[in-house]
Design a protein around this motif. Structure first.
Motif, mmCIF file in Angstrom:
data_model
loop_
_atom_site.group_PDB
_atom_site.id
_atom_site.type_symbol
_atom_site.label_atom_id
_atom_site.label_comp_id
_atom_site.label_asym_id
_atom_site.label_seq_id
_atom_site.Cartn_x
_atom_site.Cartn_y
_atom_site.Cartn_z
ATOM 1 N N LEU A 189 35.619 20.694 -1.580
ATOM 2 C CA LEU A 189 35.142 21.659 -0.595
ATOM 3 C C LEU A 189 36.087 22.844 -0.476
ATOM 4 C CD1 LEU A 189 33.890 19.243 2.214
ATOM 5 C CD2 LEU A 189 32.485 20.625 0.667
ATOM 6 N N PHE A 190 37.404 22.566 -0.557
ATOM 7 C CA PHE A 190 38.397 23.637 -0.471
ATOM 8 C C PHE A 190 38.263 24.589 -1.656
ATOM 9 C CE2 PHE A 190 42.615 25.276 -1.645
ATOM 10 C CZ PHE A 190 42.905 26.017 -0.496
ATOM 11 N N VAL A 191 38.133 24.018 -2.857
ATOM 12 C CA VAL A 191 37.993 24.841 -4.062
ATOM 13 C C VAL A 191 36.719 25.688 -3.984
ATOM 14 C CG1 VAL A 191 37.586 24.769 -6.554
ATOM 15 C CG2 VAL A 191 39.340 23.298 -5.527
ATOM 16 N N ARG A 192 35.634 25.061 -3.519
ATOM 17 C CA ARG A 192 34.363 25.801 -3.390
ATOM 18 C C ARG A 192 34.501 26.948 -2.402
ATOM 19 N NH1 ARG A 192 28.683 23.173 -1.158
ATOM 20 N NH2 ARG A 192 27.426 25.058 -1.315
ATOM 21 N N HIS A 193 35.194 26.671 -1.269
ATOM 22 C CA HIS A 193 35.396 27.703 -0.255
ATOM 23 C C HIS A 193 36.221 28.861 -0.819
ATOM 24 C CE1 HIS A 193 36.250 29.591 3.593
ATOM 25 N NE2 HIS A 193 37.546 29.527 3.309
ATOM 26 N N ARG A 194 37.274 28.531 -1.572
ATOM 27 C CA ARG A 194 38.129 29.570 -2.147
ATOM 28 C C ARG A 194 37.355 30.441 -3.146
ATOM 29 N NH1 ARG A 194 42.469 31.595 -0.310
ATOM 30 N NH2 ARG A 194 43.351 31.862 -2.412
ATOM 31 N N ARG A 195 36.534 29.784 -3.967
ATOM 32 C CA ARG A 195 35.752 30.540 -4.946
ATOM 33 C C ARG A 195 34.757 31.467 -4.252
ATOM 34 N NH1 ARG A 195 34.337 25.858 -9.449
ATOM 35 N NH2 ARG A 195 36.374 25.867 -10.492
ATOM 36 N N ARG A 196 34.126 30.951 -3.193
ATOM 37 C CA ARG A 196 33.154 31.769 -2.468
ATOM 38 C C ARG A 196 33.839 32.964 -1.807
ATOM 39 N NH1 ARG A 196 29.772 28.617 1.887
ATOM 40 N NH2 ARG A 196 29.017 27.621 -0.033
ATOM 41 N N THR A 197 35.040 32.707 -1.229
ATOM 42 C CA THR A 197 35.784 33.775 -0.568
ATOM 43 C C THR A 197 36.181 34.858 -1.566
ATOM 44 O OG1 THR A 197 36.653 32.200 1.055
ATOM 45 C CG2 THR A 197 37.817 34.289 0.823
ATOM 46 N N ARG A 198 36.666 34.422 -2.738
ATOM 47 C CA ARG A 198 37.056 35.395 -3.764
ATOM 48 C C ARG A 198 35.860 36.188 -4.258
ATOM 49 N NH1 ARG A 198 41.189 31.687 -7.433
ATOM 50 N NH2 ARG A 198 42.914 31.631 -5.918
ATOM 51 N N SER A 199 34.719 35.505 -4.402
ATOM 52 C CA SER A 199 33.511 36.174 -4.858
ATOM 53 C C SER A 199 33.077 37.236 -3.858
ATOM 54 C CB SER A 199 32.390 35.152 -5.069
ATOM 55 O OG SER A 199 31.184 35.803 -5.402
ATOM 56 N N GLU A 200 33.113 36.894 -2.567
ATOM 57 C CA GLU A 200 32.718 37.848 -1.527
ATOM 58 C C GLU A 200 33.693 39.013 -1.472
ATOM 59 O OE1 GLU A 200 32.506 35.483 1.956
ATOM 60 O OE2 GLU A 200 30.542 34.620 1.465
ATOM 61 N N ASP A 201 34.998 38.738 -1.630
ATOM 62 C CA ASP A 201 35.988 39.802 -1.622
ATOM 63 C C ASP A 201 35.765 40.747 -2.794
ATOM 64 O OD1 ASP A 201 37.105 38.752 0.609
ATOM 65 O OD2 ASP A 201 38.770 37.745 -0.415
ATOM 66 N N GLY A 202 35.377 40.188 -3.938
ATOM 67 C CA GLY A 202 35.123 41.015 -5.128
ATOM 68 C C GLY A 202 33.930 41.917 -4.935
ATOM 69 N N GLU A 203 32.890 41.383 -4.261
ATOM 70 C CA GLU A 203 31.672 42.175 -4.031
ATOM 71 C C GLU A 203 31.924 43.308 -3.059
ATOM 72 O OE1 GLU A 203 28.622 38.399 -4.636
ATOM 73 O OE2 GLU A 203 28.850 39.380 -2.678
ATOM 74 N N ASP A 204 32.903 43.084 -2.126
ATOM 75 C CA ASP A 204 33.170 44.104 -1.103
ATOM 76 C C ASP A 204 34.034 45.246 -1.621
ATOM 77 O OD1 ASP A 204 31.681 42.678 0.651
ATOM 78 O OD2 ASP A 204 33.387 41.647 1.584
ATOM 79 N N GLU A 205 34.736 45.016 -2.760
ATOM 80 C CA GLU A 205 35.616 46.064 -3.264
ATOM 81 C C GLU A 205 34.780 47.243 -3.789
ATOM 82 O OE1 GLU A 205 38.023 44.329 -6.227
ATOM 83 O OE2 GLU A 205 39.176 43.058 -4.838
ATOM 84 N N PRO A 206 35.201 48.459 -3.463
ATOM 85 C CA PRO A 206 34.466 49.639 -3.955
ATOM 86 C C PRO A 206 34.604 49.769 -5.461
ATOM 87 C CG PRO A 206 36.519 50.299 -2.877
ATOM 88 C CD PRO A 206 36.358 48.832 -2.636
ATOM 89 N N ALA A 207 33.557 50.253 -6.087
ATOM 90 C CA ALA A 207 33.577 50.450 -7.534
ATOM 91 C C ALA A 207 34.507 51.607 -7.859
ATOM 92 C CB ALA A 207 32.179 50.755 -8.043
ATOM 93 N N VAL A 208 35.284 51.486 -8.938
ATOM 94 C CA VAL A 208 36.219 52.521 -9.356
ATOM 95 C C VAL A 208 35.546 53.346 -10.455
ATOM 96 C CG1 VAL A 208 38.483 52.998 -10.346
ATOM 97 C CG2 VAL A 208 38.172 51.050 -8.801
ATOM 98 N N SER A 209 35.358 54.615 -10.189
ATOM 99 C CA SER A 209 34.707 55.461 -11.178
ATOM 100 C C SER A 209 35.724 55.958 -12.199
ATOM 101 C CB SER A 209 34.039 56.654 -10.485
ATOM 102 O OG SER A 209 34.999 57.404 -9.788
#
Length: 210
Positions: A189-209
């Motif tokens: 569950l901890f590993v799943r939570h960490r992966r989900r958190t990282r995935s959400e953080d990645g989606e929130d980062e602005p795209a670099v042009s």
């Protein structure tokens, strides 16, 4: 105890299957688990499936239903007669420190204590009844009870199936195996939570042009 276990393995298949259901069902509903742990029944069910005396699917269903239904009965027994029953059990059979530990678990974790207690030998015959005594909402109790009972029963049935005639080598370590299952679930569950958190953080980062 060894002679009893050997006797169970020699029972007619339908009677043995009934015990696969009854031992975990009686564990919390009648506090039988204070004396005879319910995992013995599901481990032996797995052994019988390994010996082709019972279908593995039937053993899994019996063990899972026994665990879930037994804990549900334990909840309602605790709600109705909990204090009276606890006071009637001698301290040499039911240690006060185990009762206090179970009560503390419910206070700290609420519904999650039902799941945690399922994998802890000192608690899992007591937590359902104490959850009822604590007036834990039954819907919350049932959800955690179903999750814990399913994983617990399936895990011990499979262990018995894989062990086969060597089941005694795991029977003595059943308590530690239950804790190991709980730790493995927590890590997953901890590993799943960490992966989900990282995935959400990645989606929130602005795209670099470029």
């Amino acid at each position: 105890m060894g002679h009893v276990l050997e006797g169970i393995l020699r029972l007619p298949p339908l009677l043995a299957l009934a015990l696969v259901f009854l031992l975990p069902a009686l564990e919390a509903s009648a506090f039988v688990g204070v004396i005879v742990p319910g995992e013995i029944g599901v481990i032996l069910g797995g052994v019988l499936a390994n010996q082709h005396k019972l279908p593995l699917a039937a053993v899994l269903v019996a063990g899972i239903l026994g665990a879930i239904i037994g804990d549900s009965i334990g909840y309602w027994v605790g709600l109705r007669w909990g204090e009276r029953l606890l006071n009637a059990i001698p301290n040499r059979v039911l240690k006060p420190k185990h009762v206090e530990s179970a009560k503390d678990s419910i206070r700290r974790f609420g519904g999650k204590s039902v799941f945690i207690g399922r994998f802890t030998a000192a608690l899992h015959a007591l937590v359902p009844g104490l959850a009822g005594m604590s007036r834990l909402h039954y819907g919350r109790f049932l959800a955690w009870n179903a999750a814990g009972g399913t994983i617990w029963a399936a895990g011990f049935v499979v262990l018995g199936y894989l062990a086969g005639s060597q089941y005694k080598s795991i029977e003595h370590y059943a308590n530690y195996i239950g804790l190991a299952l709980l730790v493995a679930i927590a890590i997953g569950l901890f590993v799943r939570h960490r992966r989900r958190t990282r995935s959400e953080d990645g989606e929130d980062e602005p795209a670099v042009s470029g």
